[in-house]
Design a protein around this motif. Structure first.
Motif, PDB file in Angstrom:
ATOM      1  N   GLY A 139      -0.349 -61.240 -21.381  1.00  0.00           N
ATOM      2  CA  GLY A 139      -1.651 -60.872 -21.924  1.00  0.00           C
ATOM      3  C   GLY A 139      -1.562 -60.145 -23.252  1.00  0.00           C
ATOM      4  O   GLY A 139      -2.388 -59.266 -23.534  1.00  0.00           O
ATOM      5  N   ILE A 140      -0.569 -60.505 -24.091  1.00  0.00           N
ATOM      6  CA  ILE A 140      -0.427 -59.868 -25.390  1.00  0.00           C
ATOM      7  C   ILE A 140      -0.381 -60.933 -26.486  1.00  0.00           C
ATOM      8  O   ILE A 140      -0.023 -62.080 -26.245  1.00  0.00           O
ATOM      9  N   GLU A 141      -0.772 -60.536 -27.685  1.00  0.00           N
ATOM     10  CA  GLU A 141      -0.816 -61.456 -28.815  1.00  0.00           C
ATOM     11  C   GLU A 141       0.483 -61.399 -29.612  1.00  0.00           C
ATOM     12  O   GLU A 141       1.225 -60.413 -29.558  1.00  0.00           O
ATOM     13  N   MET A 142       0.727 -62.468 -30.375  1.00  0.00           N
ATOM     14  CA  MET A 142       1.907 -62.539 -31.233  1.00  0.00           C
ATOM     15  C   MET A 142       1.522 -63.214 -32.549  1.00  0.00           C
ATOM     16  O   MET A 142       0.438 -63.794 -32.672  1.00  0.00           O
ATOM     17  N   ILE A 143       2.403 -63.135 -33.521  1.00  0.00           N
ATOM     18  CA  ILE A 143       2.149 -63.764 -34.812  1.00  0.00           C
ATOM     19  C   ILE A 143       2.171 -65.281 -34.669  1.00  0.00           C
ATOM     20  O   ILE A 143       3.013 -65.843 -33.976  1.00  0.00           O
ATOM     21  N   GLU A 144       1.247 -65.940 -35.338  1.00  0.00           N
ATOM     22  CA  GLU A 144       1.228 -67.394 -35.336  1.00  0.00           C
ATOM     23  C   GLU A 144       2.269 -67.941 -36.296  1.00  0.00           C
ATOM     24  O   GLU A 144       2.585 -67.328 -37.311  1.00  0.00           O
ATOM     25  N   GLY A 145       2.799 -69.109 -35.961  1.00  0.00           N
ATOM     26  CA  GLY A 145       3.737 -69.779 -36.848  1.00  0.00           C
ATOM     27  C   GLY A 145       5.040 -70.112 -36.154  1.00  0.00           C
ATOM     28  O   GLY A 145       5.387 -69.519 -35.130  1.00  0.00           O
ATOM     29  N   PRO A 146       5.792 -71.054 -36.709  1.00  0.00           N
ATOM     30  CA  PRO A 146       7.053 -71.463 -36.098  1.00  0.00           C
ATOM     31  C   PRO A 146       8.185 -70.475 -36.323  1.00  0.00           C
ATOM     32  O   PRO A 146       9.109 -70.400 -35.524  1.00  0.00           O
ATOM     33  N   HIS A 147       8.147 -69.726 -37.443  1.00  0.00           N
ATOM     34  CA  HIS A 147       9.218 -68.785 -37.780  1.00  0.00           C
ATOM     35  C   HIS A 147       8.755 -67.916 -38.933  1.00  0.00           C
ATOM     36  O   HIS A 147       7.674 -68.133 -39.507  1.00  0.00           O
ATOM     37  N   CYS A 148       9.573 -66.926 -39.293  1.00  0.00           N
ATOM     38  CA  CYS A 148       9.166 -65.977 -40.331  1.00  0.00           C
ATOM     39  C   CYS A 148       9.086 -66.623 -41.707  1.00  0.00           C
ATOM     40  O   CYS A 148       8.304 -66.194 -42.558  1.00  0.00           O
ATOM     41  N   TYR A 149       9.884 -67.671 -41.956  1.00  0.00           N
ATOM     42  CA  TYR A 149       9.801 -68.342 -43.248  1.00  0.00           C
ATOM     43  C   TYR A 149       8.402 -68.917 -43.458  1.00  0.00           C
ATOM     44  O   TYR A 149       7.890 -68.958 -44.573  1.00  0.00           O
ATOM     45  N   TYR A 204       4.303 -60.127 -48.356  1.00  0.00           N
ATOM     46  CA  TYR A 204       4.340 -60.059 -46.893  1.00  0.00           C
ATOM     47  C   TYR A 204       3.626 -61.230 -46.226  1.00  0.00           C
ATOM     48  O   TYR A 204       3.656 -61.362 -45.005  1.00  0.00           O
ATOM     49  N   GLY A 205       2.988 -62.077 -47.028  1.00  0.00           N
ATOM     50  CA  GLY A 205       2.358 -63.275 -46.490  1.00  0.00           C
ATOM     51  C   GLY A 205       1.397 -62.984 -45.349  1.00  0.00           C
ATOM     52  O   GLY A 205       0.617 -62.037 -45.399  1.00  0.00           O
ATOM     53  N   ASP A 206       1.499 -63.807 -44.309  1.00  0.00           N
ATOM     54  CA  ASP A 206       0.612 -63.660 -43.148  1.00  0.00           C
ATOM     55  C   ASP A 206       0.992 -62.481 -42.259  1.00  0.00           C
ATOM     56  O   ASP A 206       0.247 -62.145 -41.337  1.00  0.00           O
ATOM     57  N   LEU A 207       2.143 -61.860 -42.507  1.00  0.00           N
ATOM     58  CA  LEU A 207       2.546 -60.715 -41.689  1.00  0.00           C
ATOM     59  C   LEU A 207       1.532 -59.581 -41.815  1.00  0.00           C
ATOM     60  O   LEU A 207       1.082 -59.026 -40.811  1.00  0.00           O
ATOM     61  N   GLU A 208       1.187 -59.217 -43.039  1.00  0.00           N
ATOM     62  CA  GLU A 208       0.212 -58.147 -43.230  1.00  0.00           C
ATOM     63  C   GLU A 208      -1.140 -58.533 -42.656  1.00  0.00           C
ATOM     64  O   GLU A 208      -1.816 -57.705 -42.029  1.00  0.00           O
ATOM     65  N   ALA A 209      -1.541 -59.793 -42.843  1.00  0.00           N
ATOM     66  CA  ALA A 209      -2.818 -60.251 -42.311  1.00  0.00           C
ATOM     67  C   ALA A 209      -2.845 -60.174 -40.784  1.00  0.00           C
ATOM     68  O   ALA A 209      -3.881 -59.872 -40.180  1.00  0.00           O
ATOM     69  N   ALA A 210      -1.697 -60.444 -40.147  1.00  0.00           N
ATOM     70  CA  ALA A 210      -1.625 -60.397 -38.682  1.00  0.00           C
ATOM     71  C   ALA A 210      -1.718 -58.968 -38.164  1.00  0.00           C
ATOM     72  O   ALA A 210      -2.263 -58.727 -37.075  1.00  0.00           O
ATOM     73  N   LEU A 211      -1.202 -58.011 -38.926  1.00  0.00           N
ATOM     74  CA  LEU A 211      -1.229 -56.616 -38.490  1.00  0.00           C
ATOM     75  C   LEU A 211      -2.565 -55.935 -38.772  1.00  0.00           C
ATOM     76  O   LEU A 211      -2.929 -54.966 -38.103  1.00  0.00           O
ATOM     77  N   ARG A 212      -3.290 -56.430 -39.766  1.00  0.00           N
ATOM     78  CA  ARG A 212      -4.518 -55.750 -40.199  1.00  0.00           C
ATOM     79  C   ARG A 212      -5.551 -55.572 -39.077  1.00  0.00           C
ATOM     80  O   ARG A 212      -6.158 -54.496 -38.957  1.00  0.00           O
TER      81      ARG A 212
END
Length: 208
Positions: A100-110, A198-206
């Motif tokens: 029941g927890i969320e994670m970053i979308e995408g196949p990998h950090c690249y 930071y790409g989508d990383l910052e957007a995912a944390l916001r």
């Protein structure tokens, strides 16, 4: 890479449950996540990292994440997993859904550093990617595990189908750029630098 309690305290993000959110992250993202937290003043976010070397055995990532969630859940009202799929073949997504927890979308950090939509649109199949972390840790994560320090002739076996090395730069660091160029030369690949931030990383944390 391990971020211990002392390091977290030094960055002003030591944990308590009420009103706080835990970011459970890959150690390869520790520096970037700490920077994002500090830049935005998100003092309610705490960081706990799992060893980056788990990427060499991605099948172990879902169990490691689940174990960390079990250890930390009593202390937090919300936990966010700062991993993409990272070679788990969908198993990490399935485990996070069970928990029941969320994670970053995408196949990998690249992908999420560049932006998932833009990365997918490129459709690159012959590029080898490095981030700031992997440039710093190139010997530990590429040269030595693949045995290239002892058997340089293996280079063609591992990298013969690649045409270029793409350095996805999170920061403007001339020293890292120079080292990334050296990595490309060592692998006999063309070199390209893309500043992704930071790409989508910052957007995912916001939203947290």
């Amino acid at each position: 890479m391990h971020i211990d309690d002392e390091t977290l305290t030094n960055h002003g993000i030591h944990a308590q449950k009420n009103g706080r959110v835990l970011i459970l992250a890959c150690g390869a993202l520790a520096r970037e996540i700490i920077d994002i937290i500090n830049i935005n003043g998100w003092s309610h976010l705490d960081l706990h990292c799992l060893p980056a070397i788990l990427h060499n055995t991605p099948e172990r990532i879902p169990d490691a994440v689940a174990k960390a969630v079990a250890e930390q859940r009593e202390r937090y009202g919300e936990i966010f997993v700062a991993y993409a799929d990272c070679g788990t073949g969908g198993l990490l997504q399935a485990r996070c859904a069970e928990l029941g927890i969320e994670m970053i979308e995408g196949p990998h950090c690249y992908s999420f550093f560049e932006g998932n939509a833009e990365f997918a649109a490129r459709g690159e199949i012959s590029a080898f990617y490095l981030t700031d972390f992997l440039v710093r840790q190139f010997d530990a994560f590429v040269t030595k595990p693949l045995g290239l320090d002892r058997h340089p002739d293996l280079r063609d076996m591992y990298f013969g189908h690649y045409t270029k090395l793409v350095y996805q730069a999170q920061t403007d660091d001339p020293g890292l750029t120079a080292k990334a160029k050296d990595c490309a030369a060592f692998l006999k690949l063309d070199f390209e630098r893309r500043f992704t931030g930071y790409g989508d990383l910052e957007a995912a944390l916001r939203p947290l």
